[in-house]
Design an enzyme around this catalytic site. Sequence first.
Site, PDB file in Angstrom:
ATOM      1  N   GLU A   1       4.309 -22.612  -4.056  1.00 21.04           N
ATOM      2  CA  GLU A   1       5.579 -22.586  -3.403  1.00 21.04           C
ATOM      3  C   GLU A   1       5.505 -23.259  -2.029  1.00 21.04           C
ATOM      4  O   GLU A   1       4.612 -22.991  -1.232  1.00 21.04           O
ATOM      5  CB  GLU A   1       6.109 -21.151  -3.257  1.00 21.04           C
ATOM      6  CG  GLU A   1       5.139 -20.181  -2.590  1.00 21.04           C
ATOM      7  CD  GLU A   1       5.704 -18.773  -2.530  1.00 21.04           C
ATOM      8  OE1 GLU A   1       6.812 -18.539  -2.004  1.00 21.04           O
ATOM      9  OE2 GLU A   1       5.006 -17.880  -3.067  1.00 21.04           O
TER      10      GLU A   1
ATOM     11  N   ASP B   1       6.049 -13.059  -8.794  1.00 18.82           N
ATOM     12  CA  ASP B   1       5.587 -13.194  -7.400  1.00 18.82           C
ATOM     13  C   ASP B   1       4.536 -12.120  -7.110  1.00 18.82           C
ATOM     14  O   ASP B   1       4.564 -11.466  -6.061  1.00 18.82           O
ATOM     15  CB  ASP B   1       6.755 -13.118  -6.400  1.00 18.82           C
ATOM     16  CG  ASP B   1       6.319 -13.522  -4.989  1.00 18.82           C
ATOM     17  OD1 ASP B   1       5.175 -13.982  -4.821  1.00 18.82           O
ATOM     18  OD2 ASP B   1       7.119 -13.372  -4.058  1.00 18.82           O
TER      19      ASP B   1
HETATM   20  O1  DOR Z   1       6.263 -11.267   0.148  1.00 18.36           O
HETATM   21  C1  DOR Z   1       5.637 -12.303  -0.067  1.00 18.36           C
HETATM   22  N1  DOR Z   1       4.296 -12.302  -0.216  1.00 18.36           N
HETATM   23  N2  DOR Z   1       6.308 -13.432  -0.147  1.00 18.36           N
HETATM   24  C2  DOR Z   1       5.672 -14.623  -0.197  1.00 18.36           C
HETATM   25  O2  DOR Z   1       6.322 -15.613  -0.241  1.00 18.36           O
HETATM   26  C3  DOR Z   1       4.193 -14.696  -0.151  1.00 18.36           C
HETATM   27  C4  DOR Z   1       3.625 -13.457  -0.675  1.00 18.36           C
HETATM   28  C5  DOR Z   1       2.134 -13.340  -0.437  1.00 18.36           C
HETATM   29  O3  DOR Z   1       1.422 -14.328  -0.668  1.00 18.36           O
HETATM   30  O4  DOR Z   1       1.679 -12.259  -0.102  1.00 18.36           O
HETATM   31 ZN    ZN Z   2       7.525 -16.924  -1.932  1.00 16.68          ZN
END
Ligand code: DOR
Ligand code: ZN
Length: 432
Positions: A142, A285
Amino acid sequence: MAAGCDLVLSNVLLPSGRVADISVFRGKVCHVGAARACPEIIDCRGMTVLPGAVDMHVHMRGRDQRHKEDWASGSMSALAGGVTVVVDQPNTVPPLVTPESFTRRVAEAREASWCHYAINAGFIPGCDLSALWRRGAMAFGEIFAAASSYAEGLTVAELGDVLSTVSSLGGLCTIHAEEPGAGPDTDLTSHHALRPPEGEAASVRRVRDLNDRGCRLHFCHMSCAESVSNAGNSTVEATPHHLFLSLEEFDPSDTRGKVNPPIRPEAVRRRLVSLWDRIDVLASDHAPHTLAEKRQPFDNAPSGVPGVETMVPLALTFCREKKIPLASLIEKTSQMPCEILGIPRAGFQVGDRADFGVYPQGDVTIDADMLHSRAAWTPFEGKRAAFPVTVIMGGEVVFSDGTFSPGHPVWFPGRGFIGEEPPRNNADTAQP
Ligand code: DOR
Ligand code: ZN
């Protein structure tokens, strides 16, 4: 001479309503109909059989962050949740922005992953995107239009550069769109207000406006309906935590609910769910952090929640509650990610990759102790979900009744890949 067959899934209820036996040979579906003669048969009567899921958004960590997760623990967690392909994100420490570190990452995955994998590359000013593409980056991103855990936000000029270069390569940019405001980040309510839905929706629009060279875009983890509407003909992804959790369910000081983009109020969540048909991809995610890290004061606690193992199980229960059709679940967890990324599809047709999850009727209450991520907690504690009893990858049973068996995971490089797979090395995430 009899046709070869390694495995049969018998009495499979196909999405069309037909019941058929699926015969598998050399990792692919070779016949759908009456079973071929075969030494190994798994009776799927009364079960739900889904094509193996492709989770397009997984932070596998490893290296200096192996205490949170590594390729072994993260990929086992994936398999136990019916995910047979993970796409790793490049905000590793250090970030995945050089050809050498990319190739090393592929070698680490090859040493330790239990499931198939693809690896995205990141961006910092001056990095050689074309070299990363040739090394086999699946996509770029991303790409952070705003800062998040382990990632700086890009400037408008930098973002414009990435989009134009990736467009000339014929690649895909996956975008983390947000527009954070300034102010004290003291609890989940202020976190939501500081990174508001309107900012995310505006950021989606800005990234599209910048994209004058027509780079293929995929917007990650959309947390509100306006962002989805603003995405135009780009593909969009939503996560189980934005679809199934709301702000009101958490104590405001509970850092386990801290994630970017933030978990939204119930009314926002409901409107996001109402756009289910327009959402192309369900991705987790999966962002494992340990509870010790999460226990820091709110503004210091890392953002992110684990979720690769619970994604399909939660969605299947949602489907069994008649909230979404089964065909749409298969489309968004398997077919669309394959199509977007150019990965051979898994499924019920002759020639498909023989990756499947077999799910019993009924569901269970999620308890962190039953999960496999090294993060060792889940924001979905207490929710109902249906976990697979058997998972098949490349025609081999790799997970059955809680026990893993090593299969033959493969790397899916991106379309720009030139050359051979990297040689084996003594990767630092290697596990038995
Ligand atoms: O909450 C998040 N954690 N959003 C992100 O975009 C990255 C991710 C992470 O890598 O911990
Ligand atoms: Zn993200």
